[in-house]
Design a protein around this motif. Structure first.
Motif, mmCIF file in Angstrom:
data_model
loop_
_atom_site.group_PDB
_atom_site.id
_atom_site.type_symbol
_atom_site.label_atom_id
_atom_site.label_comp_id
_atom_site.label_asym_id
_atom_site.label_seq_id
_atom_site.Cartn_x
_atom_site.Cartn_y
_atom_site.Cartn_z
ATOM 1 N N VAL A 26 -20.035 4.787 -33.626
ATOM 2 C CA VAL A 26 -19.533 5.614 -32.525
ATOM 3 C C VAL A 26 -20.424 5.450 -31.303
ATOM 4 C CG1 VAL A 26 -19.060 7.991 -31.784
ATOM 5 C CG2 VAL A 26 -18.397 7.243 -34.084
ATOM 6 N N GLN A 27 -21.707 5.289 -31.530
ATOM 7 C CA GLN A 27 -22.658 5.087 -30.426
ATOM 8 C C GLN A 27 -22.367 3.786 -29.670
ATOM 9 O OE1 GLN A 27 -26.770 5.198 -31.594
ATOM 10 N NE2 GLN A 27 -27.501 4.860 -29.526
ATOM 11 N N GLN A 28 -21.767 2.814 -30.322
ATOM 12 C CA GLN A 28 -21.518 1.521 -29.683
ATOM 13 C C GLN A 28 -20.242 1.482 -28.850
ATOM 14 O OE1 GLN A 28 -22.106 -0.630 -33.550
ATOM 15 N NE2 GLN A 28 -23.327 -1.971 -32.235
ATOM 16 N N TRP A 29 -19.307 2.401 -29.106
ATOM 17 C CA TRP A 29 -18.050 2.347 -28.346
ATOM 18 C C TRP A 29 -17.726 3.632 -27.585
ATOM 19 C CZ3 TRP A 29 -13.863 5.532 -29.430
ATOM 20 C CH2 TRP A 29 -13.853 6.176 -30.675
ATOM 21 N N TYR A 30 -18.466 4.737 -27.863
ATOM 22 C CA TYR A 30 -18.112 5.981 -27.187
ATOM 23 C C TYR A 30 -19.327 6.782 -26.738
ATOM 24 C CZ TYR A 30 -15.796 10.410 -26.166
ATOM 25 O OH TYR A 30 -15.367 11.543 -25.541
ATOM 26 N N ALA A 31 -20.057 7.348 -27.652
ATOM 27 C CA ALA A 31 -21.196 8.223 -27.319
ATOM 28 C C ALA A 31 -22.469 7.380 -27.268
ATOM 29 C CB ALA A 31 -21.319 9.347 -28.352
ATOM 30 N N PHE A 32 -22.696 6.736 -26.140
ATOM 31 C CA PHE A 32 -23.739 5.714 -26.032
ATOM 32 C C PHE A 32 -25.160 6.241 -26.211
ATOM 33 C CE2 PHE A 32 -20.143 4.443 -23.296
ATOM 34 C CZ PHE A 32 -19.663 3.430 -24.100
ATOM 35 N N GLY A 33 -25.351 7.531 -26.050
ATOM 36 C CA GLY A 33 -26.669 8.123 -26.250
ATOM 37 C C GLY A 33 -26.931 8.544 -27.685
ATOM 38 N N GLY A 34 -25.917 8.402 -28.548
ATOM 39 C CA GLY A 34 -26.072 8.734 -29.963
ATOM 40 C C GLY A 34 -25.029 9.728 -30.427
ATOM 41 N N ALA A 35 -24.854 9.781 -31.734
ATOM 42 C CA ALA A 35 -23.862 10.672 -32.322
ATOM 43 C C ALA A 35 -24.378 11.212 -33.643
ATOM 44 C CB ALA A 35 -22.543 9.922 -32.540
ATOM 45 N N ASP A 36 -24.155 12.482 -33.870
ATOM 46 C CA ASP A 36 -24.401 13.120 -35.165
ATOM 47 C C ASP A 36 -23.049 13.651 -35.618
ATOM 48 O OD1 ASP A 36 -27.236 12.784 -34.980
ATOM 49 O OD2 ASP A 36 -27.302 14.532 -33.671
ATOM 50 N N ILE A 37 -22.620 13.247 -36.814
ATOM 51 C CA ILE A 37 -21.306 13.652 -37.296
ATOM 52 C C ILE A 37 -21.427 14.054 -38.763
ATOM 53 C CG2 ILE A 37 -18.914 12.966 -37.723
ATOM 54 C CD1 ILE A 37 -19.338 10.768 -35.544
ATOM 55 N N ALA A 108 -8.499 10.160 -19.591
ATOM 56 C CA ALA A 108 -7.637 9.034 -19.976
ATOM 57 C C ALA A 108 -8.343 7.704 -19.732
ATOM 58 C CB ALA A 108 -6.319 9.089 -19.211
ATOM 59 N N MET A 109 -9.002 7.580 -18.586
ATOM 60 C CA MET A 109 -9.730 6.348 -18.281
ATOM 61 C C MET A 109 -10.867 6.127 -19.287
ATOM 62 S SD MET A 109 -11.739 5.275 -14.782
ATOM 63 C CE MET A 109 -12.981 6.527 -15.046
ATOM 64 N N ALA A 110 -11.582 7.189 -19.633
ATOM 65 C CA ALA A 110 -12.690 7.073 -20.582
ATOM 66 C C ALA A 110 -12.186 6.634 -21.951
ATOM 67 C CB ALA A 110 -13.439 8.397 -20.681
ATOM 68 N N TRP A 111 -11.087 7.217 -22.435
ATOM 69 C CA TRP A 111 -10.552 6.826 -23.749
ATOM 70 C C TRP A 111 -10.035 5.393 -23.720
ATOM 71 C CZ3 TRP A 111 -12.579 9.153 -27.427
ATOM 72 C CH2 TRP A 111 -12.748 10.537 -27.475
ATOM 73 N N LYS A 112 -9.410 4.988 -22.630
ATOM 74 C CA LYS A 112 -8.913 3.614 -22.521
ATOM 75 C C LYS A 112 -10.086 2.636 -22.567
ATOM 76 C CE LYS A 112 -5.447 2.950 -19.949
ATOM 77 N NZ LYS A 112 -4.427 2.776 -18.926
ATOM 78 N N ASN A 113 -11.150 2.929 -21.826
ATOM 79 C CA ASN A 113 -12.335 2.069 -21.848
ATOM 80 C C ASN A 113 -12.963 2.045 -23.237
ATOM 81 O OD1 ASN A 113 -12.082 1.438 -19.142
ATOM 82 N ND2 ASN A 113 -13.504 3.021 -18.469
ATOM 83 N N SER A 114 -13.009 3.206 -23.895
ATOM 84 C CA SER A 114 -13.596 3.294 -25.228
ATOM 85 C C SER A 114 -12.799 2.470 -26.232
ATOM 86 C CB SER A 114 -13.675 4.750 -25.685
ATOM 87 O OG SER A 114 -14.611 5.446 -24.879
ATOM 88 N N LEU A 115 -11.486 2.506 -26.140
ATOM 89 C CA LEU A 115 -10.659 1.709 -27.044
ATOM 90 C C LEU A 115 -10.889 0.214 -26.832
ATOM 91 C CD1 LEU A 115 -7.344 3.747 -27.047
ATOM 92 C CD2 LEU A 115 -8.791 3.256 -29.030
#
Length: 124
Positions: A26-37, A108-115
């Motif tokens: 997730v850190q590589q395609w969306y939450a670039f500062g890190g993710a805890d899930i 919408a732009m953020a999700w499109k870029n993330s995809l």
């Protein structure tokens, strides 16, 4: 309000599931500062961006290989649902965000870029 973005990811649903739910991916395609899930319904999430800080969320649904949903906090935050559907040799990933959507165009732009980044990640 609701927005939806989708893309075919060049990986099978099992691999794509790992890419959309495991923090190191997730850190590589969306939450670039890190993710805890904590990948269970009701589990805690924290998604971070260096330029924006950390944003807490709560896991709402976990259907391995098919559906992952979370809600931004504080309640009642927007709901994000990520669904995976087999599509030939790949996976159709649809991201739907619903709620008040303070800035739907930016979301919408953020999700499109993330995809787009997710599709590139799946090729590696």
């Amino acid at each position: 309000m609701e927005l939806s973005e989708e893309a075919v990811i060049p990986a099978d649903p099992a691999h794509t599931w790992r890419l959309v739910t495991e923090p190191q991916h997730v850190q590589q395609w969306y939450a670039f500062g890190g993710a805890d899930i904590e990948l269970v319904p009701g589990g805690a999430m924290l998604l971070r961006w260096d330029e924006h800080g950390g944003f807490p969320a709560r896991v709402e649904a976990v259907e391995p290989g098919h559906r992952f949903a979370f809600r931004w906090l504080p309640d009642p935050g927007d709901l994000v649902e990520i669904t995976l559907t087999p599509a030939g040799a790949g996976t159709l990933v649809r991201i739907t965000e619903s709620g008040t959507l303070d800035n739907a165009e930016t979301s919408a732009m953020a999700w499109k870029n993330s995809l787009s980044l997710l599709a590139r990640l799946a090729q590696n």
